[in-house]
Design a protein around this motif. Structure first.
Motif, PDB file in Angstrom:
ATOM      1  N   LEU A  70       0.822  -1.205   0.000  1.00 26.91           N
ATOM      2  CA  LEU A  70       0.000   0.000   0.000  1.00 26.91           C
ATOM      3  C   LEU A  70       0.858   1.256   0.000  1.00 26.91           C
ATOM      4  O   LEU A  70       0.476   2.275  -0.600  1.00 26.91           O
ATOM      5  CB  LEU A  70      -0.959  -0.019   1.185  1.00 26.91           C
ATOM      6  CG  LEU A  70      -1.907  -1.228   1.232  1.00 26.91           C
ATOM      7  CD1 LEU A  70      -2.915  -1.079   2.365  1.00 26.91           C
ATOM      8  CD2 LEU A  70      -2.628  -1.423  -0.104  1.00 26.91           C
ATOM      9  N   THR A  71       2.024   1.199   0.637  1.00 32.03           N
ATOM     10  CA  THR A  71       2.964   2.315   0.562  1.00 32.03           C
ATOM     11  C   THR A  71       3.434   2.523  -0.873  1.00 32.03           C
ATOM     12  O   THR A  71       3.523   3.661  -1.360  1.00 32.03           O
ATOM     13  CB  THR A  71       4.170   2.052   1.475  1.00 32.03           C
ATOM     14  OG1 THR A  71       3.723   1.641   2.765  1.00 32.03           O
ATOM     15  CG2 THR A  71       5.038   3.283   1.609  1.00 32.03           C
ATOM     16  N   SER A  74       0.748   4.052  -2.999  1.00 23.95           N
ATOM     17  CA  SER A  74       0.651   5.494  -2.716  1.00 23.95           C
ATOM     18  C   SER A  74       1.726   6.267  -3.474  1.00 23.95           C
ATOM     19  O   SER A  74       1.468   7.343  -4.032  1.00 23.95           O
ATOM     20  CB  SER A  74       0.793   5.749  -1.212  1.00 23.95           C
ATOM     21  OG  SER A  74      -0.212   5.115  -0.480  1.00 23.95           O
ATOM     22  N   ARG A  95      -3.765  -6.945   7.504  1.00 25.48           N
ATOM     23  CA  ARG A  95      -3.834  -5.601   8.070  1.00 25.48           C
ATOM     24  C   ARG A  95      -5.192  -5.411   8.737  1.00 25.48           C
ATOM     25  O   ARG A  95      -6.200  -5.868   8.219  1.00 25.48           O
ATOM     26  CB  ARG A  95      -3.627  -4.540   6.981  1.00 25.48           C
ATOM     27  CG  ARG A  95      -2.311  -4.655   6.233  1.00 25.48           C
ATOM     28  CD  ARG A  95      -2.310  -3.789   4.971  1.00 25.48           C
ATOM     29  NE  ARG A  95      -1.068  -3.890   4.229  1.00 25.48           N
ATOM     30  CZ  ARG A  95      -0.811  -4.868   3.350  1.00 25.48           C
ATOM     31  NH1 ARG A  95      -1.705  -5.835   3.127  1.00 25.48           N
ATOM     32  NH2 ARG A  95       0.332  -4.885   2.697  1.00 25.48           N
ATOM     33  N   THR A 100      -6.954  -0.304   7.278  1.00 26.49           N
ATOM     34  CA  THR A 100      -6.797  -0.609   5.860  1.00 26.49           C
ATOM     35  C   THR A 100      -7.825   0.139   5.025  1.00 26.49           C
ATOM     36  O   THR A 100      -7.507   0.687   3.959  1.00 26.49           O
ATOM     37  CB  THR A 100      -6.920  -2.115   5.614  1.00 26.49           C
ATOM     38  OG1 THR A 100      -5.971  -2.803   6.425  1.00 26.49           O
ATOM     39  CG2 THR A 100      -6.671  -2.458   4.156  1.00 26.49           C
ATOM     40  N   LYS A 102      -9.138   2.967   5.726  1.00 26.69           N
ATOM     41  CA  LYS A 102      -8.727   4.376   5.678  1.00 26.69           C
ATOM     42  C   LYS A 102      -7.574   4.576   4.692  1.00 26.69           C
ATOM     43  O   LYS A 102      -7.577   5.542   3.897  1.00 26.69           O
ATOM     44  CB  LYS A 102      -8.324   4.860   7.086  1.00 26.69           C
ATOM     45  CG  LYS A 102      -7.696   6.254   7.142  1.00 26.69           C
ATOM     46  CD  LYS A 102      -8.564   7.327   6.483  1.00 26.69           C
ATOM     47  CE  LYS A 102      -9.809   7.657   7.259  1.00 26.69           C
ATOM     48  NZ  LYS A 102      -9.564   8.543   8.394  1.00 26.69           N
ATOM     49  N   ILE A 103      -6.584   3.676   4.701  1.00 27.01           N
ATOM     50  CA  ILE A 103      -5.464   3.799   3.764  1.00 27.01           C
ATOM     51  C   ILE A 103      -5.961   3.709   2.324  1.00 27.01           C
ATOM     52  O   ILE A 103      -5.588   4.523   1.464  1.00 27.01           O
ATOM     53  CB  ILE A 103      -4.408   2.714   4.047  1.00 27.01           C
ATOM     54  CG1 ILE A 103      -3.751   2.933   5.414  1.00 27.01           C
ATOM     55  CG2 ILE A 103      -3.343   2.714   2.948  1.00 27.01           C
ATOM     56  CD1 ILE A 103      -2.867   1.787   5.859  1.00 27.01           C
ATOM     57  N   THR A 106      -7.865   6.794   1.328  1.00 22.65           N
ATOM     58  CA  THR A 106      -6.940   7.906   1.119  1.00 22.65           C
ATOM     59  C   THR A 106      -6.222   7.780  -0.226  1.00 22.65           C
ATOM     60  O   THR A 106      -6.062   8.772  -0.951  1.00 22.65           O
ATOM     61  CB  THR A 106      -5.921   7.961   2.268  1.00 22.65           C
ATOM     62  OG1 THR A 106      -6.609   8.111   3.509  1.00 22.65           O
ATOM     63  CG2 THR A 106      -4.952   9.114   2.080  1.00 22.65           C
ATOM     64  N   ILE A 107      -5.803   6.567  -0.569  1.00 24.04           N
ATOM     65  CA  ILE A 107      -5.165   6.360  -1.877  1.00 24.04           C
ATOM     66  C   ILE A 107      -6.122   6.719  -3.000  1.00 24.04           C
ATOM     67  O   ILE A 107      -5.740   7.349  -3.993  1.00 24.04           O
ATOM     68  CB  ILE A 107      -4.680   4.906  -2.014  1.00 24.04           C
ATOM     69  CG1 ILE A 107      -3.532   4.623  -1.045  1.00 24.04           C
ATOM     70  CG2 ILE A 107      -4.244   4.622  -3.451  1.00 24.04           C
ATOM     71  CD1 ILE A 107      -3.146   3.157  -0.969  1.00 24.04           C
TER      72      ILE A 107
END
Length: 317
Positions: A70-71, A74, A95, A100, A102-103, A106-107
């Motif tokens: 996920l990093t 992004s 995760r 997860t 939220k990540i 956000t992406i």
């Protein structure tokens, strides 16, 4: 048909500079999807059976390096502008679900709605144990519940959930994803539970061609499995015609036909044969095709991407 390829998250090509060049080259050539795979740690000793080759052995680098998925997605969102970004696939139990969700949301916001959530429930028990994930034996139930958590958080103004693995209420969750009602959820896996999960919860089913236990490497096998997914959708009260289908092929070869049991493997051979295969897949309802173009070097990978763009893609229209 949308075409996609993988961004290297391990090995000699997995550097920030190479990721930038490769992602931007793919976007320039008109590829629609860029994929990133998912491992958090790679144990030194693995007894679990890898499902996508005959040997059952997972090939990792000596150092065991693996960029976090996920990093990396992004990062790719920030250096591209049009190409879609696919988690291929995200292991759901790895995760916690609220974080997860939220990540991922956000992406989707940061990429202006370019995220596709490809997901599965994993195969490597040793990795589950190393990262403190929920019990490996419960991964199917965990994964299905986490998907329901995602949908609740992404779509409801006052999200509430009370399950076996997650519970919450009286919270605000924002920002919501750009895509409505939420980013597409593609369910990976070829086993009966995966087909059921795809039909019941997913927007698309996303198999890999090379699972020897649950083979979907021929048109006939793929059509049979598609029928099962649609059947599960209908059983769940969903419109089976609404199911989308993607397909990942890791034996793509546009220079030489690969012969197995006297038959040519699909998506191998000359450009015309491959283009005909693509059109047949599209007629079957497959709208997204992930292909393996990764070479030993960045230049070799560029050459493979360009070769497909120049020789095969024009004949698929």
């Amino acid at each position: 048909m949308e075409f996609g390829f993988g961004a290297p998250s391990r090995g000699p090509l997995a550097s920030p500079e190479n990721l930038v060049e490769l992602a931007q080259k793919g976007e320039e050539l008109g590829f629609e999807i860029l994929t990133v795979s998912d491992h958090i740690v790679v144990p030194n000793s693995i007894a679990s059976v890898y499902p996508y080759n005959e040997s059952g052995s997972f090939v990792s680098s000596v150092a065991g390096e693996y960029m976090e998925q996920l990093t990396t997605i992004s990062y790719l969102a920030g250096i591209t502008s049009t190409i879609k970004l696919l988690t291929s696939v995200m292991v759901l139990p790895h995760r916690s679900p609220v974080l997860t969700a939220k990540i991922l949301s956000t992406i989707d916001v940061l990429s202006n709605g370019r995220l596709i959530v490809g997901c599965g429930v994993g195969w490597m028990k040793e990795e589950f144990e190393a990262i403190g994930a929920p019990p490996y034996e419960e991964r199917g139930a965990v994964g299905s519940e986490y998907l329901r958590v995602f949908k609740e958080l992404w779509t409801e103004d006052d999200p509430t959930f009370d399950g076996d693995y997650a519970s919450f209420s009286d919270i605000a969750f924002a920002p919501k994803p750009v895509q409505k009602p939420h980013p597409p959820i593609w369910i990976g896996g070829e086993s009966p539970p995966a087909l059921r999960r795809a039909g019941q919860i997913g927007d698309a089913w996303y198999p890999i061609c090379s699972n020897p236990k649950f083979p979907v490497g021929t048109f006939e096998q793929l059509a049979d499995y598609q029928g099962r997914v649609r059947g599960h959708a209908e059983d769940a009260g969903r419109d089976p015609a609404s199911m989308d289908f993607a397909y990942s092929v890791n034996w793509y070869d546009d220079t030489e036909a690969q012969i197995v049991d006297g038959e040519r493997r699909l998506l191998t051979g000359n450009a015309e044969l491959i283009a005909d295969d693509v059109k047949r897949l599209e007629d079957m309802g497959v709208n997204h095709l992930m292909l393996n173009f990764q070479g030993e070097t960045l230049d070799e990978t560029f050459g493979l991407l360009e070769q497909f763009t120049e020789n095969v893609r024009p004949m698929t229209v």
